[in-house]
Scaffold this active site. Structure first.
Site, PDB file in Angstrom:
ATOM      1  N   LYS A  49     -11.819   8.921 -53.024  1.00  0.00           N
ATOM      2  CA  LYS A  49     -12.546   7.959 -52.196  1.00  0.00           C
ATOM      3  C   LYS A  49     -12.560   8.428 -50.731  1.00  0.00           C
ATOM      4  O   LYS A  49     -11.568   8.997 -50.282  1.00  0.00           O
ATOM      5  CB  LYS A  49     -11.884   6.581 -52.283  1.00  0.00           C
ATOM      6  CG  LYS A  49     -11.697   6.061 -53.697  1.00  0.00           C
ATOM      7  CD  LYS A  49     -10.818   4.803 -53.698  1.00  0.00           C
ATOM      8  CE  LYS A  49     -10.430   4.402 -55.098  1.00  0.00           C
ATOM      9  NZ  LYS A  49      -9.550   3.210 -55.121  1.00  0.00           N
TER      10      LYS A  49
ATOM     11  N   ASP B 280      -3.132   0.581 -54.308  1.00  0.00           N
ATOM     12  CA  ASP B 280      -2.363   0.312 -53.089  1.00  0.00           C
ATOM     13  C   ASP B 280      -3.035  -0.739 -52.209  1.00  0.00           C
ATOM     14  O   ASP B 280      -4.166  -0.564 -51.767  1.00  0.00           O
ATOM     15  CB  ASP B 280      -2.191   1.613 -52.285  1.00  0.00           C
ATOM     16  CG  ASP B 280      -1.351   2.626 -53.039  1.00  0.00           C
ATOM     17  OD1 ASP B 280      -0.197   2.310 -53.357  1.00  0.00           O
ATOM     18  OD2 ASP B 280      -1.860   3.741 -53.312  1.00  0.00           O
TER      19      ASP B 280
ATOM     20  N   ASP C 293      -8.458  -1.265 -57.569  1.00  0.00           N
ATOM     21  CA  ASP C 293      -7.762  -0.320 -56.718  1.00  0.00           C
ATOM     22  C   ASP C 293      -6.264  -0.626 -56.858  1.00  0.00           C
ATOM     23  O   ASP C 293      -5.890  -1.693 -57.371  1.00  0.00           O
ATOM     24  CB  ASP C 293      -8.221  -0.485 -55.268  1.00  0.00           C
ATOM     25  CG  ASP C 293      -7.420   0.356 -54.298  1.00  0.00           C
ATOM     26  OD1 ASP C 293      -7.280   1.556 -54.539  1.00  0.00           O
ATOM     27  OD2 ASP C 293      -6.913  -0.207 -53.316  1.00  0.00           O
TER      28      ASP C 293
ATOM     29  N   ASP D 265      -9.467  -2.943 -51.223  1.00  0.00           N
ATOM     30  CA  ASP D 265      -8.924  -3.486 -49.979  1.00  0.00           C
ATOM     31  C   ASP D 265      -9.240  -2.619 -48.767  1.00  0.00           C
ATOM     32  O   ASP D 265      -8.927  -3.013 -47.654  1.00  0.00           O
ATOM     33  CB  ASP D 265      -7.397  -3.638 -50.084  1.00  0.00           C
ATOM     34  CG  ASP D 265      -6.693  -2.297 -50.005  1.00  0.00           C
ATOM     35  OD1 ASP D 265      -5.805  -2.145 -49.145  1.00  0.00           O
ATOM     36  OD2 ASP D 265      -7.029  -1.401 -50.800  1.00  0.00           O
TER      37      ASP D 265
END
Length: 214
Positions: A139, A9, A7, A164
């Site tokens: 997502k 960010d 991922d 995260d």
């Protein structure tokens, strides 16, 4: 283990604080306040959901397209100055490359924003990049990770995702991938096929292989 998906960010780069800065500025233009608590509603989400939420909170009559332009312009300008890589991310990337494991970047951010980040991190460190521009559903839908697996010619069940956010974990799990979660703004519970750590500094390539083997 056929591949590893990162991922962006909050996992690869420390950009959540940049998002907060830009969102706060945009909300000021909309005549409303923005807090870290507001931001938690948007972690791992799409630009469209972010804009919809901001307009709902502010009650402003500004066109979504205008807010989108403010957001993208602000993020790209801010990220062009550089962004910090999260602890352990660069080392893990290098270790995967050294072992010949294919790596993809999979993000809900727009392509323009991902490009700005990759200028700092290095586009050549990834074998594939999937952004919001490349999918119909972002997502927590599994489409982004299924798309990455298709691009690399691998089976999702033989891949590990590093995430995260709960949205990202949900997407990876629905795609059939094993998951290493490094919670940022929201908690993530342990579960079968999922390892939860406080930092990528705790993870080695062998740990990722163990997740797939199990």
């Amino acid at each position: 283990m056929d591949a590893v998906f990162f991922d962006m960010d909050g996992l690869l780069v420390d950009s959540e604080r940049v998002w907060l800065e830009i969102e706060t500025g945009v909300m000021a233009r909309l005549g409303a306040e923005w807090t870290p608590e507001h931001q938690t509603h948007l972690v791992g989400g799409s630009m469209e959901s972010t804009i919809g939420y901001m307009l709902a909170v502010s009650g402003a009559g500004v066109a979504p397209e205008t807010v989108r332009e403010w957001m993208v312009t602000g993020m790209v300008a801010r990220l062009t100055d550089g962004v910090d890589v999260m602890p352990g991310a660069s080392e893990l990337l290098d270790a995967l490359r050294a072992e010949g494991v294919p790596v993809a970047l999979v993000t809900s951010s727009l392509g323009e924003i991902a490009d700005a980040v990759l200028k700092s991190v290095g586009r050549d460190r990834f074998d594939a990049v999937v952004t919001a521009d490349d999918v119909t559903r972002t997502k927590p839908d599994p489409e982004p990770y299924l798309t990455a697996a298709q691009l690399l010619g691998v089976e999702p069940v033989r891949c590990v995702v590093l995430e995260d956010s709960p949205n990202g974990v949900a997407a990876a799990t629905a795609a059939g991938c094993a998951v290493v979660a490094v919670p940022s703004l929201l908690p993530i519970e342990r579960a079968p096929g999922r390892r939860v750590v406080s930092s990528l500094t705790e993870i080695r390539v062998a740990d990722l292989r163990t997740l797939v083997a199990s």
